[in-house]
Every structure is written in structure tokens, then in C-alpha cells.
Design a protein around this motif. Sequence first.
Motif, PDB file in Angstrom:
ATOM      1  N   ALA A 175       2.518  10.909   1.782  1.00  0.00           N
ATOM      2  CA  ALA A 175       2.534   9.530   2.282  1.00  0.00           C
ATOM      3  C   ALA A 175       1.493   9.332   3.380  1.00  0.00           C
ATOM      4  CB  ALA A 175       3.921   9.183   2.810  1.00  0.00           C
ATOM      5  N   LEU A 176       1.385  10.288   4.293  1.00  0.00           N
ATOM      6  CA  LEU A 176       0.398  10.167   5.369  1.00  0.00           C
ATOM      7  C   LEU A 176      -1.021  10.267   4.822  1.00  0.00           C
ATOM      8  CD1 LEU A 176       2.134  12.311   8.133  1.00  0.00           C
ATOM      9  CD2 LEU A 176       1.907   9.830   8.054  1.00  0.00           C
ATOM     10  N   GLY A 177      -1.193  11.056   3.753  1.00  0.00           N
ATOM     11  CA  GLY A 177      -2.508  11.124   3.110  1.00  0.00           C
ATOM     12  C   GLY A 177      -2.908   9.788   2.506  1.00  0.00           C
ATOM     13  N   VAL A 178      -1.940   9.089   1.914  1.00  0.00           N
ATOM     14  CA  VAL A 178      -2.222   7.752   1.369  1.00  0.00           C
ATOM     15  C   VAL A 178      -2.587   6.788   2.492  1.00  0.00           C
ATOM     16  CG1 VAL A 178      -1.210   5.764   0.183  1.00  0.00           C
ATOM     17  CG2 VAL A 178      -0.734   8.083  -0.636  1.00  0.00           C
ATOM     18  N   LEU A 179      -1.832   6.834   3.582  1.00  0.00           N
ATOM     19  CA  LEU A 179      -2.104   5.937   4.709  1.00  0.00           C
ATOM     20  C   LEU A 179      -3.424   6.281   5.392  1.00  0.00           C
ATOM     21  CD1 LEU A 179       1.472   5.772   6.293  1.00  0.00           C
ATOM     22  CD2 LEU A 179       0.313   3.986   4.978  1.00  0.00           C
ATOM     23  N   ALA A 180      -3.886   7.529   5.251  1.00  0.00           N
ATOM     24  CA  ALA A 180      -5.149   7.927   5.867  1.00  0.00           C
ATOM     25  C   ALA A 180      -6.365   7.432   5.093  1.00  0.00           C
ATOM     26  CB  ALA A 180      -5.215   9.451   5.992  1.00  0.00           C
ATOM     27  N   GLN A 181      -6.175   7.021   3.843  1.00  0.00           N
ATOM     28  CA  GLN A 181      -7.298   6.478   3.078  1.00  0.00           C
ATOM     29  C   GLN A 181      -7.714   5.135   3.663  1.00  0.00           C
ATOM     30  OE1 GLN A 181      -6.686   6.544  -1.196  1.00  0.00           O
ATOM     31  NE2 GLN A 181      -5.349   8.329  -1.042  1.00  0.00           N
ATOM     32  N   PRO A 182      -8.992   4.953   3.983  1.00  0.00           N
ATOM     33  CA  PRO A 182      -9.425   3.764   4.722  1.00  0.00           C
ATOM     34  C   PRO A 182      -8.974   2.441   4.110  1.00  0.00           C
ATOM     35  CG  PRO A 182     -11.209   5.357   4.537  1.00  0.00           C
ATOM     36  CD  PRO A 182     -10.106   5.873   3.680  1.00  0.00           C
ATOM     37  N   PHE A 452      -7.601  20.408  -6.733  1.00  0.00           N
ATOM     38  CA  PHE A 452      -8.294  19.181  -7.156  1.00  0.00           C
ATOM     39  C   PHE A 452      -7.828  17.983  -6.327  1.00  0.00           C
ATOM     40  CE2 PHE A 452      -9.098  15.411  -9.613  1.00  0.00           C
ATOM     41  CZ  PHE A 452     -10.325  15.639 -10.199  1.00  0.00           C
ATOM     42  N   LEU A 453      -6.515  17.837  -6.174  1.00  0.00           N
ATOM     43  CA  LEU A 453      -5.980  16.703  -5.420  1.00  0.00           C
ATOM     44  C   LEU A 453      -6.375  16.783  -3.950  1.00  0.00           C
ATOM     45  CD1 LEU A 453      -2.423  16.574  -7.022  1.00  0.00           C
ATOM     46  CD2 LEU A 453      -4.271  14.930  -7.357  1.00  0.00           C
ATOM     47  N   SER A 454      -6.514  17.993  -3.422  1.00  0.00           N
ATOM     48  CA  SER A 454      -6.902  18.154  -2.022  1.00  0.00           C
ATOM     49  C   SER A 454      -8.369  17.795  -1.791  1.00  0.00           C
ATOM     50  CB  SER A 454      -6.646  19.594  -1.574  1.00  0.00           C
ATOM     51  OG  SER A 454      -7.124  19.823  -0.277  1.00  0.00           O
ATOM     52  N   LEU A 455      -9.240  18.142  -2.748  1.00  0.00           N
ATOM     53  CA  LEU A 455     -10.678  17.941  -2.569  1.00  0.00           C
ATOM     54  C   LEU A 455     -11.180  16.592  -3.048  1.00  0.00           C
ATOM     55  CD1 LEU A 455     -12.658  21.215  -3.433  1.00  0.00           C
ATOM     56  CD2 LEU A 455     -12.887  19.770  -1.417  1.00  0.00           C
ATOM     57  N   ALA A 456     -10.468  15.966  -3.969  1.00  0.00           N
ATOM     58  CA  ALA A 456     -11.002  14.783  -4.655  1.00  0.00           C
ATOM     59  C   ALA A 456     -11.366  13.669  -3.688  1.00  0.00           C
ATOM     60  CB  ALA A 456      -9.998  14.286  -5.696  1.00  0.00           C
ATOM     61  N   ASN A 457     -10.466  13.325  -2.772  1.00  0.00           N
ATOM     62  CA  ASN A 457     -10.734  12.210  -1.870  1.00  0.00           C
ATOM     63  C   ASN A 457     -11.940  12.472  -0.979  1.00  0.00           C
ATOM     64  OD1 ASN A 457      -8.731  10.460  -2.739  1.00  0.00           O
ATOM     65  ND2 ASN A 457      -7.188  11.307  -1.365  1.00  0.00           N
ATOM     66  N   SER A 458     -12.020  13.679  -0.424  1.00  0.00           N
ATOM     67  CA  SER A 458     -13.144  14.005   0.461  1.00  0.00           C
ATOM     68  C   SER A 458     -14.470  13.934  -0.287  1.00  0.00           C
ATOM     69  CB  SER A 458     -12.955  15.403   1.057  1.00  0.00           C
ATOM     70  OG  SER A 458     -11.786  15.461   1.831  1.00  0.00           O
TER      71      SER A 458
END
Length: 568
Positions: A175-182, A452-458
Motif C-alpha cells: 500500500a505504501l509503495g502505491v502511495l509512493a508512486q508520484p 520484477f515487481l521490485s524493479l519495474a517501477n524504478s
Amino acid sequence: MIVANTLFTRLVRNSPYLLIALLVVPVAGGLLGVLLPAFSWLPALNETNFNLSGFSQLFSTPGIDKMVWLSFSTSLISTLLAFLITILILASYFNSPWLHRIQRLLGPILVIPHAAAAIAIGFLITPSGFLTRLFSPWLSGWDTPPDWLFPHDPMGISIIIGLTVKELPFLLLIALGVLAQPEIGKKLRAQHKVALSLGYCPMTAFFKVVLPNLYGYMRLPLLAVLAYSSASVEMPLILGPNTPPTLAVAIMQWFHDVDLSLRIKASAGAILQIGITVILLLTWKSLEVAIKKGSAAILVNGEREFGGMIIQRFTHLLTSIILSIIGLALVAMVLWSFAGFWSFPDLFPQQLVGQHWQTAIMQMQTPLWNTLLIAITSTFIAIALTLFALEAEQQNTKTISSISGFIIYLPLLIPSIAFLFGLVWVFEQVGSQHAYINVILAHLLFVLPYVFLSLANSYRLLDPRFGSVAASLGASPSKIFWQLKLPLLLGPILIAAALGLAISFSQYLPTLLAGAGRINTITTEAVTLANGASRRTSAVYALVQMLLPALFFLLAWAIPKCLYRARA
């Protein structure tokens, strides 16, 4: 240089398809390998006529109804509790600095393997555990351990506690990862502020405005957690009842029985386990629909306050209890690893010794080497495939967009106890006798999705203008990838690598099945020791299980800082 560029181009072009093949083919082959024996087709036992004898044996097993109910209820309740607590924490501390403090406290729990977490909780809730010692005899009046069944209670409450505590940090960080997306985080926080300006209390504003939009991004991780908990083996094996156990534990026992005919029954049980997981997912979907319909009127009724202060105080108390449970469990495990004589109801051991560590370290050299070798190899392959696949995505080479959708979650949504048995059958059919290679491939199925899920956003958020400027100066795509993008992404790559290592360290069932019991790791030894061996020795193995991922996460945090400081 031309050869290197050509090779790089081919690697990038083919990597998405290789990644999908590594996720789909073993799972599909594994399901086929468990489906055929379930219907009595097992030539190795001279069974070549399709029939339902395996299911007849399965449903005539004493206690099968309790096994099914235990698997269903513990997974549904634990996932529901973890999700509700996650939502309460988010609602109570939204836009508060306490949210990130709680994240830092709960974050390390994410990397603790399930077996180590189960052992730690067991040390806390056993009759002579740290919890009863804390209140005895001054409050409880107990001079001897109480007569209760925790852990191994027949209702599976111990399993629910263990799974809830372990799943909570994962869901909170998702959830915090979603909220961290700009884009997403900025939009949700702006909507929350608008609701506050209209007179809504913070809790009500979160539930009416933020949660309906946030939940869509959490659905797949939630379903993955639900599917995993329904077929979990480590937690029920250490904390759950034995007469009968959960269905997943029973399947594992049948598969490893000396009576090879029980493999047909085990395969039928694996099909039943898939059915349980499907019913769980459908139940969750039904709950979604029911809650959506039931809350439709509440969302637009204009009420500004729904007991927000009471819920917030309850959440403060609940958060404190959870953090205390985690802290006490870890303290208990450390004390047991150094304990000499420790009688009940003394809170601390009469003496502390290092003998258990010395003995365990001498015995764990081979398991430790196996653990590191398998984890580093599977994580390296996962990192390389992920980076090439993401580069292919950026180069617009018609990559399959479902990589980041359903396919990447495929090994997590299907019960591992089901397709791993079939995967062993596939290894046997192709004549793969290399235990290390089999185990590495089995680990890769679970490491690859998380990496994959950890690296994809970055990778996707990397500013494309860097590459454009480098290309305008004559740099080739391979040079841009190796000398520009990878250095810029060093931090996220190391974090993804540490996460991949942590996932590999925690794998019990893939190691046991794919390695045919011939490869011992820290995790397999810890689970074995947790069932009947000395508490002190099992505490040492559980702590080593925790320290390994913690060490690599520490390195992932420290290495970029040291490199950037040196460059500055």
C-alpha cells in the motif's frame, strides 16, 4: 563492438519471452504432472488406466473434512485480519510521520522467513513461553506452565496469528509503495485534503475517498497472499495441529511416504487444494461485491464522522500490541539461543552460554553454503532477466504487456504445493538428475516475480532524457544500458537483489521437493529442528535465517551510499 551490440539486441528482444516461458511452462507442466497421477495415470507404479481411485482414497481419509476446513478458515481469516489492520493503520496515520515510522519498524519483518517467524511466535505462545513467563506468577498465579494447546491448537488459531503477523508488513508495504508512486499518491492525497476541507474527519475521509481508489492497486497482492496462505506448509507444520494437519501438510506427508502408492492420493489432494484456493478467491470476490453494494449508500450520504476517534484509539492500541508481540517474540528467540538452565516461571535464564551457537555453526556449514549458492544463482538470473525485459519494454519491441499483470503473479496465485509436485514429475520425465539445478529453477519461480515487481517501477520512472542525450552523442543502446542506466539504478537493483535473496532463503517446499530431500539449507534444517529438537538449537537456526536477509539488505543500503560518497 558490433558483435557485442548484436548479442545485446538479441538478449533484449528475446528476454520478455524467456521470462514468460520460465513463469508459465514450469507451472503448466507442474499442473499437468499432478493432474495425471490424480486420475491414476502413473506408469512408474503400473497405473495406466484413468479412474477416480485417488479421489476415493482421499475423501475416505479420516479427518479430511477438518483438513479442508482448517486450510480454508485459517487462510481466509488471517488474510482478512492482515488487510483490516493494514487499512486501519493507513487510515489512522495517513499523512502522518508515524506511518513511515511504523513502516520502518514493520519493514524488517518482511524479510524474515515464514519458518523463522513461526519459530519465534512459537517461543512466545507455548505454555512455558515468554508470554506466560512475563505475567507469572505475579499476575497469573502460575508456578507451572498452564495446560493449553498453543501452539498446535485444533482450531488453527496459532496459524492465524503467525500468518497475520507475517502478512501484515507485506500488505502495508504494498500500500505504501502505491502511495509512493508520484501520480497515484499525489492524486489520492489531494482528494483526501479536499475531503478534509469539506469537513470530513481524517478517518472518514480516508475510508470514503482514498480506500476505494487504493484497493484496486492492492487486489492482486491480496489474492497472492490469500493463495499462498491457503497452501502454506512452514507455518502449519510448526504452529498447526497434527491430528489432523492442514491439507497442504498432509499432502506433503503423503508425497514423502515410503508407500509410493500414496502419491496418487497426494496428487488428488493437490487438485483438491487448487479447488480450495479457487473457492477462497471466489469467496474474496464475493466479499468485495457485497461490501461494494453495502457501502455504496454510505459513501455518498454526506456523513462527516463515523466514530473516527474511537477507531483511531483502537488502532493505536492494536498497533502497539502487534509491535509488542513481534518484539517479545524476537527477544524470546534470542534468549533461547543463549539460554543455559531456564526454569519456569523465571523471566530470564539462570545462565547464558554460547555452546548452542558453537555447535550449530559447526553443523550448518553445508546447509549455509547450499543456501547461499542457490539464492545467489537464482537471484542473479532473476535480476538479469528482469533488466533485459524492462529494457525491451522501453525500446518498444512489442513486449507482452501481461508480464506486469497476471503472468508475473502466476506462481504466486496457484498453490505451490499443487504444481511443485508436478514439477518434480516433469524433472523425472526429462531425466534431470541435477539436484542443484532443479532447486535453482524451482526457487526462480518465486524469486522472479518479486524481483520484477521490485524493479519495474524504478526502471520505468528513469528519465528517458538521459538515454536520448547519450544517444545523440553517439552511444549505442548497449553502452547506454551498461554505462548509464545500470549505474543510475544501482540502489533499486541492489534492493531487488536483496529481496530476491530473502525470498530464496525462505523457500522450504521448493527445496525439499525439487531437491528430493538431498539438499539441506538453513530453512529445511530450521523446520526440521522446530519439530521436536532442542529449542535452543532451533532458535539459533531461526536467527541465522533472519540474519542472512538482514545482512544483504544492510549491504544493499550501504553500498550505494559508500559509492556515491566516494564519487562526490
